[in-house]
Design a protein around this motif. Structure first.
Motif, short mmCIF file in Angstrom:
data_model
loop_
_atom_site.label_atom_id
_atom_site.label_comp_id
_atom_site.label_asym_id
_atom_site.label_seq_id
_atom_site.Cartn_x
_atom_site.Cartn_y
_atom_site.Cartn_z
N GLY A 180 30.42 0.51 -18.27
CA GLY A 180 29.01 0.45 -17.90
C GLY A 180 28.80 0.82 -16.46
O GLY A 180 29.63 1.51 -15.84
N GLU A 181 27.69 0.35 -15.90
CA GLU A 181 27.34 0.67 -14.52
C GLU A 181 27.32 -0.59 -13.66
O GLU A 181 26.94 -1.66 -14.14
N ARG A 196 30.22 -8.08 -28.46
CA ARG A 196 29.60 -6.79 -28.14
C ARG A 196 28.27 -6.69 -28.87
O ARG A 196 28.02 -7.41 -29.84
N HIS A 197 27.46 -5.76 -28.39
CA HIS A 197 26.12 -5.56 -28.93
C HIS A 197 26.00 -4.09 -29.37
O HIS A 197 25.79 -3.22 -28.53
N PRO A 198 26.18 -3.82 -30.67
CA PRO A 198 26.22 -2.43 -31.13
C PRO A 198 24.88 -1.71 -31.09
O PRO A 198 24.85 -0.48 -31.16
N ILE A 240 25.59 -5.92 -13.27
CA ILE A 240 26.26 -4.95 -14.13
C ILE A 240 25.39 -4.62 -15.34
O ILE A 240 24.51 -5.40 -15.72
N ASN A 241 25.66 -3.47 -15.91
CA ASN A 241 25.03 -3.06 -17.17
C ASN A 241 26.14 -2.58 -18.10
O ASN A 241 26.82 -1.60 -17.80
N PHE A 242 26.34 -3.30 -19.21
CA PHE A 242 27.33 -2.90 -20.20
C PHE A 242 26.77 -1.77 -21.05
O PHE A 242 25.63 -1.85 -21.52
N HIS A 243 27.60 -0.76 -21.30
CA HIS A 243 27.23 0.27 -22.28
C HIS A 243 27.07 -0.40 -23.65
O HIS A 243 27.72 -1.40 -23.95
N ARG A 244 26.22 0.20 -24.47
CA ARG A 244 26.05 -0.27 -25.85
C ARG A 244 27.41 -0.28 -26.54
O ARG A 244 28.20 0.65 -26.45
N GLY A 245 27.74 -1.38 -27.23
CA GLY A 245 28.97 -1.49 -27.99
C GLY A 245 30.20 -1.89 -27.18
O GLY A 245 31.30 -1.93 -27.73
N THR A 246 30.05 -2.22 -25.91
CA THR A 246 31.19 -2.60 -25.07
C THR A 246 31.58 -4.06 -25.33
O THR A 246 30.73 -4.95 -25.28
N TRP A 247 32.86 -4.29 -25.61
CA TRP A 247 33.36 -5.65 -25.73
C TRP A 247 33.31 -6.30 -24.36
O TRP A 247 33.75 -5.70 -23.37
N ASN A 297 22.74 -7.75 -33.85
CA ASN A 297 23.14 -7.04 -32.65
C ASN A 297 24.22 -7.81 -31.90
O ASN A 297 24.31 -7.73 -30.70
N LEU A 298 24.99 -8.61 -32.62
CA LEU A 298 26.05 -9.38 -31.98
C LEU A 298 27.27 -9.39 -32.88
O LEU A 298 27.19 -9.74 -34.05
N GLU A 299 28.40 -8.97 -32.31
CA GLU A 299 29.70 -9.10 -32.98
C GLU A 299 30.58 -9.92 -32.04
O GLU A 299 30.62 -9.65 -30.85
#
Length: 162
Positions: A18-19, A73-75, A115-122, A146-148
């Protein structure tokens, strides 16, 4: 139990996940009669079937060493953690390894970093190291799952950098 040493958070080290959100360097633009620097468009909001929303989270303060038992993660959407105090926090991420998390990594932010996690990042859960643990969280608001979560067979122990 495997040991993870938390490294300082840098944009380069965190880029696969992410960023890093921070107001370092020269602002992109000076606004408000020359009294405000704007650091423009610093995160990629990636949302599927929903919209971006801002929520406030108040998480309990944690201590290092920290026992890491689970990542999530959030797919369907990216997720940003923006502290509402000038305190560092712990960020845990893991690369995807065929639909499961690979070896986790840990980072310690500096005061003023988010921070900003990319979509689908564990990633690990929100982990403030200081009270009050208050964060603005920008993520997907919408219907559907939207949660694994993934629970490790053997936990990890996260330490501050040696």
């Amino acid at each position: 139990m495997s040991r993870i040493d938390a490294a300082p958070l840098t944009a380069v080290a965190f880029a696969p996940f992410g960023e890093v959100l921070e107001a370092d360097g020269t602002p992109d633009k000076i606004i408000n009669q020359g009294l405000c620097g704007r650091f423009h468009d610093r995160a990629t909001l990636d949302i599927i079937e929903g919209c971006a929303g801002i929520s406030l989270f108040k998480a309990e303060q944690r201590q290092l060493p920290l026992r890491l038992e689970m990542v999530e993660r959030h797919p369907q959407g990216s997720q940003a953690f923006v502290p509402m105090s000038f305190d560092p926090f712990l960020v845990v991420v893991a690369p995807d390894a065929g639909g499961r998390p690979g070896a986790p990594r840990a980072f310690l932010t500096r005061p003023g970093q988010g921070i900003n996690f990319h979509r689908g990042t564990w990633h690990g859960v929100l982990t403030p190291l200081h009270a009050p643990g208050l964060f603005a969280v920008i993520d997907r608001i919408g219907e559907g799952p939207n949660l694994e979560e993934h629970w490790f067979d053997e936990p990890y122990l996260i330490h501050a950098t040696a």
